[in-house]
Design a protein around this motif. Structure first.
Motif: not given
Ligand SMILES: Nc1ncnc2c1ncn2[C@@H]1O[C@H](COP(=O)(O)OP(=O)(O)O)[C@@H](O)[C@H]1O
Ligand SMILES: [Mg+2]
Lengths: 246, 368
Positions: B2, B209, B211-214
């Motif tokens: 990502r 936020m 989405t599964p982004i850290q």
């Protein structure tokens, strides 16, 4: 059967302002669930809490039996924000590709999904244009395409049809119904009553409270009225009376 | 994975934004060039008007690289200075020498004053020497038998050597390493800060936020994306300064690049960190006088030893203090990697702290 989305006594306040007051909601799998209410009633705040973009002040949120917020869960949720959050200096294609690469998709699947989502919202001919040059309706459609890009199990759409012309709105609703037939769960917010008719379950929100819920037919028969609009007004009126008494 | 998506996006956006790209790559070169010619150009020779002075003094003054203009009669020095565009007037009235300085440029006035004093003392010394010689001759004539051994005092030969720099060194040579570092710092700060700010104001950061982004993916995505451009900028600026402007570079070019990269890293992270506290581009600009400009003062332009104690402590919290010192050490003093490694470690320490703070600051958007 367990619910796909479950909110237990969810309250939210910004500073002193109580925006959501002890909300309980259950959304079953494979349903179109409508949150209907005037603007400022707290719908956006509620869906953001469900997605995990905001924290409830008190109460619990579970999605697919998992406590929110959870990063893995976001892989199964497609979210369309009320305000278009797009990269204006990128093309439609690049926007789709960027969001697609935030999910775990193989290269082929990614390509396939981009083509599918763009086609669905009728943006295929405009994909190489910068979003800067899109009309308001085109931006809404691109936002919807992004929400669908990773083929999520749950769709959370915040006023998806605002600013979209009637014809396209119709085709979007047809798509929502088709997605439902695939077994997807859809939570949609709207302030348009005729869209509420198309939902399986409704929750009417006013001032951060659910004033009434049930299927459109139940609601209408309960209040003995033919239009949901009047149901909304009546339910709101009763609420006011109750408030006055208590 | 990502992170790479984010890096790619930042790069596309940056390449499309020609103005910002030009600001980052060309603006530092333009400013450096201007300063180079402004600071290292020779100050024009002071013009001194002289009235009634002896020939010997005038000769001596001419020796001192002064433009001496003689006047036979003098009305008022003030008038003369204005009309003839002089930097000072020297008048002999009886035994009294009067020096009037224009002092519109204090450093030039000081220089002129020093030169005049030197000329006067040289003349005096010469006169004294001749007087003494006459005196000795007189005595020798009166007492021919007495042996007079008066050794002529030899003027000691003086040669000057320099530990750092040479006789040609200008202020710009000492200043330019700091400027190179500062421009890298400033432009990287501004551009990365505004980059993330735009992401905040357009709502896309909020959207991310969902989405599964850290959070750390976002920080590293920005770090690497803007970092790539910061590296290119650093290399362009350093090469331009040393190869084109021919700024003094005694140490290794690679060490210079290394220090600047460390500075760029800190600036980038500071930029995206402070953007969390700004709601608009204008508010981002408001950080410049607070967070950026003071850094220059502590970077070595002003002498550190002369600062009050508390200022010396403040300096220790400024990344540019370490960067500026290390750059002067390498470029001007020719120090090696071993001498600047402490400064580099401190800069990396700043970077590390800022990375953590950035990841924490994003908690405002999502708790996990
Ligand atoms: N971040 C926030 N800070 C303070 N108040 C907020 C914030 N977000 C929403 N609100 C307030 O919460 C209320 C509900 O807003 P919202 O959820 O956007 O309603 P809706 O989506 O139904 O129009 C509004 O009165 C709004 O002003
Ligand atoms: Mg809303």
């Amino acid at each position: 059967m367990t619910s796909t989305i479950e909110l237990i006594q969810v309250s939210k306040s910004f500073g002193k302002k109580n925006v959501l007051k002890a909300i309980n909601i259950k959304v079953d799998a494979g349903q179109i669930f409508g949150l209907i209410g005037p603007s400022g009633s707290g719908k956006t705040t509620l869906v953001k809490i469900i997605v995990g973009m905001d924290q409830p002040s008190t109460g619990q949120v579970q999605v697919l039996n998992t406590q929110v917020p959870n990063l893995k869960l976001l892989q199964s949720i497609g979210y369309m924000a009320q305000a278009d959050a797009l990269y204006n200096d990128l093309t439609g294609q690049e926007n789709l590709a960027f969001f697609a690469s935030l999910y775990k998709l193989s290269k082929e699947v990614k390509k396939e999904r981009i083509a599918y989502a763009a086609n669905l919202v009728e943006l295929t001919p405009h994909l190489s244009k910068k979003v800067l040059n899109y009309s308001g309706g085109m931006k809404r459609r691109l936002s919807l395409a992004i929400a669908l890009i990773h083929d999520p199990q749950i769709l959370i759409l915040d006023e998806p049809t605002v600013g979209i012309d009637p014809e396209l709105r119709k085709s979007i609703w047809a798509e929502i119904v088709r997605l439902k037939s695939e077994g997807k769960t859809i939570l949609i917010t709207t302030h348009v009553m005729d869209e509420a008719e198309k939902c399986d379950q409704l929750a009417m929100v006013r001032d951060g409270e659910i004033i009434s819920n049930g299927s459109p037919a139940t609601l209408k028969s309960h209040y003995n009225i033919n239009s949901l609009e009047e149901v909304f007004l009546k339910a709101g009126g009763e609420k006011d009376e109750n408030n006055r008494i208590s | 994975m990502r992170t790479i998506a984010l890096v790619k996006r930042v790069c596309i956006q940056m390449v499309r934004d020609k103005r910002t790209l030009a600001l980052m790559m060309v603006a530092p070169l333009v400013i450096l060039t201007l300063l180079h010619f402004l600071i290292s150009s020779d100050p024009n020779t002071p013009r001194l008007g002289v009235n009634g002075a002896e020939e010997s003094l005038i000769d001596e003054l001419k020796e001192k690289e002064l433009k001496v203009i003689q006047f036979d009669q003098l009305k008022s020095p003030n008038q003369l200075i204005k009309v003839k565009d002089l930097d000072g007037v020297l008048q002999m009235e009886g035994d009294q020498l009067n020096l009037t300085l224009t002092n519109d440029d204090p450093s030039k006035a000081k220089l002129l004053q020093t030169k005049v004093m030197q000329a006067i003392s040289t003349v005096n010394a010469k006169e004294q020497a001749t007087n003494l010689a006459h005196f000795v001759e007189d005595i020798a004539q009166q007492q021919p038998n007495a042996p007079i051994n008066l050794n002529q005092i030899k003027m000691p030969e003086m040669s000057t050597s320099y530990i750092y720099g040479n006789s040609e060194t200008t202020f710009f040579d000492q200043l330019s390493p700091i400027l190179v570092g500062f421009f890298v710092f400033f432009f990287v700060f501004l551009i990365s800060g505004i980059g993330l700010l735009r992401e905040r104001t357009t709502g896309t950061l909020d959207r991310l936020m969902a989405t599964p982004i850290q959070r750390k993916d976002i920080v590293f995505g920005y770090l690497i994306g803007y970092g790539l451009f910061a590296i290119i900028q650093t290399i362009i600026v350093v090469f331009y300064a040393t190869k084109v402007l021919d700024i003094m570079l005694i140490g290794s070019l690679w060490n210079v690049i290394l220090i600047n990269l460390a500075l760029a890293l800190v600036a980038l992270l500071l930029g995206i960190l402070l953007s969390a506290f700004a709601n608009s581009e204008f508010q981002m600009m408001q950080f410049i006088p607070i967070a950026i400009v003071p850094q220059v003062f502590f970077a070595g332009i002003l002498p550190f030893e002369g600062m009050p104690d508390w200022m010396q402590i403040v300096a220790k919290f400024m990344p540019m203090y370490y960067g500026g010192n290390a750059l002067v050490d390498v470029m001007y003093k020719g120090f090696g990697l071993n001498d600047i490694k402490n400064e580099l470690f401190v800069l990396l320490g700043f970077a590390l702290i800022f990375i953590v703070l950035n990841i924490v600051a994003l908690k405002k958007y999502r708790k996990i």
